[in-house]
Scaffold this motif. Structure first.
Motif, PDB file in Angstrom:
ATOM      1  N   ALA A 117       0.943  -1.235   0.032  1.00 35.98           N
ATOM      2  CA  ALA A 117       0.189  -0.031  -0.124  1.00 35.98           C
ATOM      3  C   ALA A 117       0.958   1.228   0.055  1.00 35.98           C
ATOM      4  CB  ALA A 117      -0.872  -0.017   1.343  1.00 35.98           C
ATOM      5  N   PHE A 118       0.457   2.288  -0.633  1.00 35.12           N
ATOM      6  CA  PHE A 118       1.295   3.460  -0.869  1.00 35.12           C
ATOM      7  C   PHE A 118       1.135   4.665   0.059  1.00 35.12           C
ATOM      8  CE2 PHE A 118       1.242   0.713  -4.429  1.00 35.12           C
ATOM      9  CZ  PHE A 118       2.543   0.979  -5.112  1.00 35.12           C
ATOM     10  N   GLN A 144      -2.345   4.867  -4.673  1.00 33.76           N
ATOM     11  CA  GLN A 144      -2.336   4.877  -5.992  1.00 33.76           C
ATOM     12  C   GLN A 144      -3.501   4.023  -6.516  1.00 33.76           C
ATOM     13  OE1 GLN A 144       0.438   5.960  -7.893  1.00 33.76           O
ATOM     14  NE2 GLN A 144       1.027   6.958  -6.003  1.00 33.76           N
ATOM     15  N   LEU A 145      -4.555   4.664  -7.120  1.00 30.34           N
ATOM     16  CA  LEU A 145      -5.667   4.027  -7.389  1.00 30.34           C
ATOM     17  C   LEU A 145      -5.653   4.428  -9.157  1.00 30.34           C
ATOM     18  CD1 LEU A 145      -8.101   5.617  -4.700  1.00 30.34           C
ATOM     19  CD2 LEU A 145      -6.723   3.465  -4.655  1.00 30.34           C
ATOM     20  N   PHE A 146      -6.891   3.495  -9.618  1.00 34.05           N
ATOM     21  CA  PHE A 146      -7.424   3.851 -10.883  1.00 34.05           C
ATOM     22  C   PHE A 146      -8.496   4.944 -10.957  1.00 34.05           C
ATOM     23  CE2 PHE A 146      -5.675  -0.388 -10.417  1.00 34.05           C
ATOM     24  CZ  PHE A 146      -4.650  -0.477 -10.840  1.00 34.05           C
ATOM     25  N   ALA A 147      -8.005   6.276 -11.378  1.00 31.24           N
ATOM     26  CA  ALA A 147      -9.095   7.244 -11.022  1.00 31.24           C
ATOM     27  C   ALA A 147     -10.197   7.302 -11.809  1.00 31.24           C
ATOM     28  CB  ALA A 147      -8.151   8.515 -11.440  1.00 31.24           C
ATOM     29  N   ASP A 164      -6.758   2.264  -1.150  1.00 37.74           N
ATOM     30  CA  ASP A 164      -5.388   2.001  -1.421  1.00 37.74           C
ATOM     31  C   ASP A 164      -5.169   0.827  -0.690  1.00 37.74           C
ATOM     32  OD1 ASP A 164      -2.856   2.958  -3.034  1.00 37.74           O
ATOM     33  OD2 ASP A 164      -2.271   2.200  -0.909  1.00 37.74           O
TER      34      ASP A 164
END
Lengths: 246, 329
Positions: free
Chosen positions: A84-85, A89-92, A155
């Motif tokens: 996890a960041f 860092q997601l797919f917007a 995330d």
């Protein structure tokens, strides 16, 4: 007891900055290991090395005895190390649920071209994880529309959907409202325990460390300055001076 | 809504059109065939990548159909020509794809363009094989084993193009709803995380690329067979640009944008050429300018928005625009 994830003699420098100079660190099964240290010490770099994003100039990292260095983040993820960041860092442009389902589909090896992502059998699992981290209410929302705190949780949920053996987290609750922090960490640590996930988290908040870590490693000037139980490490005068400040 | 009602209705209209307006058949055949490569462009746009070289696969399909037809003698059989074009574009797509999927954005676009221009030069220079700039004659093939008259053949090609279009649009629509399709879309917004989910972005993009190459190849074979000729212009970069233009015109956020764009593009070309002489490019330019300024999500994207507004639905998806096509209904 043998270590699950083990780093030895790690050296890495960026120009003149020495991030790691002979780091040795073991993560044992069932650990909630916190890594603390001054800003810029190299804590995130360590996560980058363990997940194959960066290659150290020297040293060895093994997972269940097999070498990790030289493997891609993708291969390491498949071995069971999820990450996890710090900055989510997601797919917007996809919904939260679609984000989760993609992770679950990848974990299950379901990347076939003509089945519907929404119909994969792992959907229930993915929704349960979202529920666990308190994000069920936003599952139909686009990832880009979420407030920062929720993004952070999604995330982590994405990493959990990979059903990892080890979860590496970078300041899991930074950006989450402080009133919710502990409740979230309580459920998160509970979930990790229930799923037998070993975790490593980089943390700045000493209260979080003392509440949730079973072991603490202090990373300072490229070395592990001290390692041990939270109560012992956090009361060490040297650690108080360099890390906690006081 | 689009895939359940509007698209099937349009297909139905297209299916009965030859009974009422047979004079439109040739025009619509070209619209359908040229929509195929555009579907491929839209597929790649989902991953945030623009190819300015897909005309190379269009040419591969057309020339392959020509070569196979000549080799079989008498034009060959259309089914075999199409299967051959499909096979050739899979091979070409894999070959070029292995190189280009390592790059993103402008580098991806330009590398595609470079490959296509190499093919263009080869087609022009190897005169004894390809016929050079005069092109390669494609004799009329048999149609499912039948030797048809010209008008029957053209009617047959009309329906074949329609079937291919429906299969392609539906297939790509399903593909985009599948895990691999969602992985493609994820490449656009966060490739690092795709990797951290254990998915190979390159492999995913390669799959999308080969599919898009096949669509372009089959489209090229259909146009070549219908027009009876393949020329090096089929591989020229302006044609690649045309595919991208049509994708943006129609709406890169939805597969049916390929059909809408292709229809409007050909309509403008034909009518502007008839009434405004040599200024049809000017007309197209003005239209593109208008689309980019006032309806960046293209024809289909604007219709979706309009539909949502009429039904009072709050926009669920993020604002889409060129290079940021978010709207998948």
């Amino acid at each position: 007891m043998t270590a699950l994830l083990s780093a030895r003699d790690i050296e890495i420098r960026f120009g003149g900055v020495v991030a790691a100079d002979g780091i040795a660190l073991d993560v044992f099964e069932g650990d909630n290991l916190a890594i603390i240290g001054p800003n810029g010490a190299g804590k995130t770099t360590f996560l980058n090395i363990c997940t194959g994003y960066l290659a150290p100039q020297a040293g060895r990292v093994t997972f269940k005895g097999s070498d990790l260095l030289g493997q891609s983040p993708r291969a390491i993820t498949r071995l069971g190390i999820a990450r996890a960041f710090q900055i989510p860092q997601l797919f917007a442009e996809q919904t939260v649920l679609e984000n989760m389902l993609l992770a679950a589909a990848s974990r299950a090896g379901r990347l076939a071209p003509f089945s519907r992502l929404a119909d994969i059998p792992e959907r229930e699992d993915a929704e349960a994880i979202l529920h666990q981290v308190g994000c069920s209410d936003v599952k139909e929302r686009m990832a880009s529309e979420l407030p920062e705190g929720k993004r952070k949780l999604v995330d982590i949920a994405l990493a959990l959907a990979l059903k990892p053996t080890v979860l590496l987290m970078d300041e899991p609750t930074s950006g989450v409202a402080s009133s919710e922090k502990f409740a979230i960490m309580d459920t998160l640590i509970g979930a990790l325990r229930a799923q037998h996930v070993t975790s490593v988290f980089v943390e700045h908040d000493m209260e979080m460390v003392s509440r949730y870590a079973n072991r603490v490693a202090v990373w300072s000037t490229g070395r592990i300055q001290k390692e041990g139980a939270p109560a012992e490490v956090l009361s060490d005068p040297e650690v108080i001076r360099t890390v906690i400040g006081g | 809504m689009i895939m359940r009602i509007i698209f099937p209705a349009l297909v139905l209209l297209a299916a009965i059109n030859p009974l009422f307006f047979p004079q439109w058949d040739a025009f619509l055949t070209i619209v359908f065939a040229k929509a195929l490569p555009v579907i491929g462009i839209i597929l790649l746009l989902q991953a945030g990548q623009v190819s300015f070289g897909h005309a190379m696969f269009f040419a591969v399909g057309a020339y392959c159909a020509g070569f196979v037809g000549r080799w079989m003698g008498g034009g060959g059989e259309i089914v075999i020509l199409l299967v051959a074009a499909l096979g050739a574009s899979v091979v070409a797509g894999l070959f070029v794809g292995i190189f280009v999927v390592r790059y993103r954005y402008i580098f991806f676009a330009m590398l595609n363009l470079a490959f296509s221009m190499v093919l263009f030069s080869l087609l022009e220079k190897f005169i004894h094989i390809t016929g050079g700039s005069d092109g390669f004659r494609i004799a009329r093939p048999t149609f499912f084993g039948q030797q048809l008259s010209r008008s029957d053949f053209e009617l047959g090609v009309y329906y074949l193009a329609l079937v291919l279009l429906v299969v392609s649009i539906y297939g790509v629509w399903r593909l985009l709803d599948s895990p691999i399709g969602h992985a493609l879309k994820a490449i656009k917004t966060n490739e690092t995380r795709v990797e951290y989910l254990g998915i190979s972005p390159r492999r995913t993009l390669l799959i999308g690329y080969v599919v898009s190459a096949v669509l372009a190849g089959v489209g090229g074979a259909m146009v070549g067979v219908f027009q009876g000729i393949a020329t090096p212009d089929y591989a020229y970069w302006t044609r690649s640009g045309e595919f991208v233009f049509v994708a943006i015109l129609g709406g890169a956020g939805h597969v049916t944008g390929a059909l809408a764009g292709s229809y409007v593009f050909e309509f403008i070309r034909v009518t502007a050429a008839a009434y405004l002489g040599d200024t049809w490019q000017l007309t197209l330019g003005v239209v593109l300018l208008g689309i980019i300024l006032f309806a960046p999500s293209g024809i289909v994207g604007s219709l979706i928005k309009l539909g949502n507004r009429v039904r009072g639905v709050k926009e669920k998806r993020s604002q889409s625009s060129i290079g940021k096509a978010g709207e998948i209904a």
